[in-house]
Scaffold this motif. Structure first.
Motif, mmCIF file in Angstrom:
data_model
loop_
_atom_site.group_PDB
_atom_site.id
_atom_site.type_symbol
_atom_site.label_atom_id
_atom_site.label_comp_id
_atom_site.label_asym_id
_atom_site.label_seq_id
_atom_site.Cartn_x
_atom_site.Cartn_y
_atom_site.Cartn_z
ATOM 1 N N GLU A 19 14.265 -4.271 9.322
ATOM 2 C CA GLU A 19 12.927 -4.193 10.055
ATOM 3 C C GLU A 19 13.158 -3.653 11.085
ATOM 4 O OE1 GLU A 19 12.287 -8.654 9.320
ATOM 5 O OE2 GLU A 19 11.991 -8.098 7.358
ATOM 6 N N ASN A 61 8.918 -0.865 4.008
ATOM 7 C CA ASN A 61 7.598 -0.330 3.681
ATOM 8 C C ASN A 61 7.567 1.326 3.351
ATOM 9 O OD1 ASN A 61 6.500 -2.883 3.733
ATOM 10 N ND2 ASN A 61 5.623 -2.588 5.729
ATOM 11 N N PRO A 79 0.780 -1.102 0.029
ATOM 12 C CA PRO A 79 -0.187 -0.060 -0.027
ATOM 13 C C PRO A 79 0.787 1.217 -0.134
ATOM 14 C CG PRO A 79 -0.009 -1.154 2.222
ATOM 15 C CD PRO A 79 0.898 -1.885 1.258
ATOM 16 N N LEU A 116 11.919 -3.402 1.765
ATOM 17 C CA LEU A 116 11.993 -4.173 3.154
ATOM 18 C C LEU A 116 11.489 -3.287 4.308
ATOM 19 C CD1 LEU A 116 15.720 -5.319 3.245
ATOM 20 C CD2 LEU A 116 13.648 -6.739 3.562
ATOM 21 N N SER A 168 12.937 0.053 11.097
ATOM 22 C CA SER A 168 11.734 0.614 10.746
ATOM 23 C C SER A 168 10.956 1.118 12.088
ATOM 24 C CB SER A 168 10.807 -0.568 10.171
ATOM 25 O OG SER A 168 11.117 -1.008 9.260
HETATM 26 C C1 NAG Z 1 5.494 -3.765 5.867
HETATM 27 O O1 NAG Z 1 4.262 -4.132 5.304
HETATM 28 C C2 NAG Z 1 3.733 -5.362 5.606
HETATM 29 C C3 NAG Z 1 2.289 -5.463 5.271
HETATM 30 O O2 NAG Z 1 2.049 -4.576 4.267
HETATM 31 C C4 NAG Z 1 3.816 -6.161 7.050
HETATM 32 O O3 NAG Z 1 3.594 -7.391 6.964
HETATM 33 C C5 NAG Z 1 5.387 -5.786 7.426
HETATM 34 O O4 NAG Z 1 5.549 -6.243 8.678
HETATM 35 C C6 NAG Z 1 5.726 -4.368 7.299
HETATM 36 N N1 NAG Z 1 7.023 -4.355 7.449
HETATM 37 C C7 NAG Z 1 7.516 -3.405 8.212
HETATM 38 C C8 NAG Z 1 9.311 -3.345 8.434
HETATM 39 O O5 NAG Z 1 7.089 -2.759 8.747
#
Ligand code: NAG
Ligand code: NAG
Length: 488
Positions: free
Chosen positions: A184, A117, A85, A115, A187
């Motif tokens: 990750e 998002n 998205p 990675l 993030s």
């Molecule tokens: C990125 O988004 C996906 C679903 O859209 C999610 O499963 C994932 O955990 C997200 N990754 C991070 C690093 O936020």
């Protein structure tokens, strides 16, 4: 400066016995003579077999052929891969280094944005690096194509939206060769920030142990999305066509440039003034850590770029005839014609972009090192044979791209082994004849870019050195992005 993968290649050394009587000497001499006689005949017989006559199909195949070995590019994502998205988290990047360091860095940042998002903002290019080039992303790359080609992978915008300019942001110096879990983890910065800025893009992502979809995304970014801008692509193609009019050609990445010689400390064949000039350049360049270099040892270890003359001996010995067209992909050759003349006397059809293109055609690129390097890149990827005289970002990127496109022939000179032979020639122990040819051909049988898995870390390397010694993902994206034709 240590090149971990220059293979060692030693010639067998003969041992001498010391007999106690004259008759013993005579006997041994006789025996020796007959061995030499037999041996030289065997050599000739082998040479006859391995070097078929000048224009036979077998020789042409040996010189120019590359079958592709039944492999093809495979970059499609797996079934579980979807379009993320739209995200209002933005990743901004400043890409450092020369052209090829930027290209691999940008491809990595595409994967990193996915990675994390994040929406990727078109990277800024470092203008202060050694290259001193003011080119922007869209001067070098086709920006619209880049955005469109990666539509199914992530969102990319040309600029940070106005309303984000005052948004809370983090500046993050990323640890080199980081894996998916690192990003990750990173993030978490989104909790308090809407923009993350990464000020350096080179080698920020691990070569190995990443999800297959991330690896394939790197390939889509590098080989599909990062197309050069139209002016560069069209001049590159034009020059390739001009070369192909004469038949197959070799692209020679001749890293015999001032900065490379100063960095490696390789001064063989240079005069004192030149050696001193290079030493001073090395002394004055802060980020080159090794200052004290013994040129002889450096060369014997295989850590010197081949000289133009050495390249000439090498290509002759590999069987390329003097009528072969050779495109020299390089900046300014150190010492110019002084050091090129020997190579040119062996291969008169030696051309540079300056001789292949008109001044008019080159004028828009002339003051942009990254753009002229891009033209070299295109001509090198499209060549029938690619020969790098030294390793480096360009050599690695071109080799990887050629592997990806069907294992086009890339001959990697075994510098350490070759230097031993060159020194024997200098000492008069070897001549430039069929015997040299068979030695050199044999030495390079398995150094021509055939399919193989990417090398892992050097045995014995520890900690971060493990990452440093791995073969780069973009030097050989096998097996992730190169598959057998009947598989996916
Ligand atoms: C990125 O988004 C996906 C679903 O859209 C999610 O499963 C994932 O955990 C997200 N990754 C991070 C690093 O936020
Ligand atoms: C450089 O190394 C060579 C070979 O090891 C040696 O013979 C020579 O003396 C060295 N030169 C200097 C200036 O140290």
């Amino acid at each position: 400066m240590v090149n971990p993968r220059s293979s060692s290649h030693r010639l067998p050394r003969s041992r001498f016995l010391f007999p106690s009587s004259i008759s013993g000497y005579v006997l041994i001499l006789l025996a020796f003579a007959s061995i030499v006689f037999l041996f030289s005949h065997r050599q000739i017989a082998e040479v006859d077999r391995s070097l078929p006559s000048e224009d036979s199909a077998a020789l042409q195949e040996q010189l120019w052929g590359s079958s592709g070995y039944g492999y093809r590019p495979c970059v499609k994502p797996t079934r579980k891969y979807g379009v993320p998205p739209k995200s209002n988290h933005y990743l901004t990047v400043k890409s450092n280094g020369g052209l090829n360091q930027m290209r691999t860095g940008i491809s990595d940042m595409v994967a990193v944005a996915r990675l994390m998002n994040a929406t990727l903002v078109i990277p800024q290019l470092d203008k202060r690096s050694f290259w001193q080039d003011t080119s922007t992303f869209s001067d070098i790359f086709d920006e619209s194509h880049f955005i469109k080609a990666l539509e199914g992978d992530l969102h990319i915008v040309r600029e940070l939206p106005k309303e984000m300019e005052l948004a809370p942001r983090a500046r993050k110096h990323v640890t080199s060769w980081s894996g998916a879990s690192y990003y990750e983890e990173m993030s978490r910065l989104w909790k308090d920030n809407q923009v993350i800025h990464v000020p350096k893009s080179d080698s920020r992502l691990a070569n190995n142990d990443l999800p297959i979809d991330i690896q394939r995304l790197r390939c889509r970014a590098m080989y599909h999305a990062l197309r050069f801008s139209n002016p560069i692509e069209s001049l590159g193609k034009k020059l390739v066509d001009r070369l192909k009019e004469h038949g197959p050609y070799i692209a020679l990445h001749l890293r015999y440039e001032k900065d490379m010689l100063a960095f490696t400390g390789c001064t063989l064949g240079l005069n004192d003034m030149e050696s001193e000039e290079l030493r001073i350049m090395r002394e004055n360049t802060n980020h080159w850590k090794v200052k004290d270099i013994n040129s002889t040892e450096q060369r014997m270890g295989g850590f010197c770029p081949l000289t133009p003359k050495e390249v000439g001996i090498f290509l002759n010995a590999m069987g390329y005839s003097s009528s072969t067209w050779i495109y020299i992909a390089a900046g300014e050759i150190y010492g110019g014609e002084t050091y090129l003349s020997n190579l040119r006397s062996r291969f008169p059809n030696l051309v540079f972009k300056e001789t292949l293109a008109t001044r008019e055609e080159l004028k828009d690129f002339a003051n942009h090192a990254s753009q002229t390097a891009a033209i070299d890149y295109i001509i090198s990827v499209e060549s029938d044979v690619f020969v790098p005289s030294y390793t480096g970002n360009m050599a690695r990127a071109v080799e990887g791209h050629r592997r990806f496109l069907g294992h086009r022939k890339t001959i990697n000179p075994d510098r350490k082994g070759l230097v031993e032979l060159f020194d024997m020639i200098d000492r008069g122990e070897l001549e430039e004849d069929a015997k040299l040819s068979s030695l050199v051909t044999e030495m390079h049988k398995y150094r021509q870019g055939a399919p193989r898995k990417r090398y892992g870390p050097l045995p014995g390397s520890k900690g971060r050195d493990r990452f440093r010694t791995e073969e780069s993902f973009y030097e050989n994206p096998f097996p992730e992005c190169i598959c057998l034709a009947n598989k996916h």
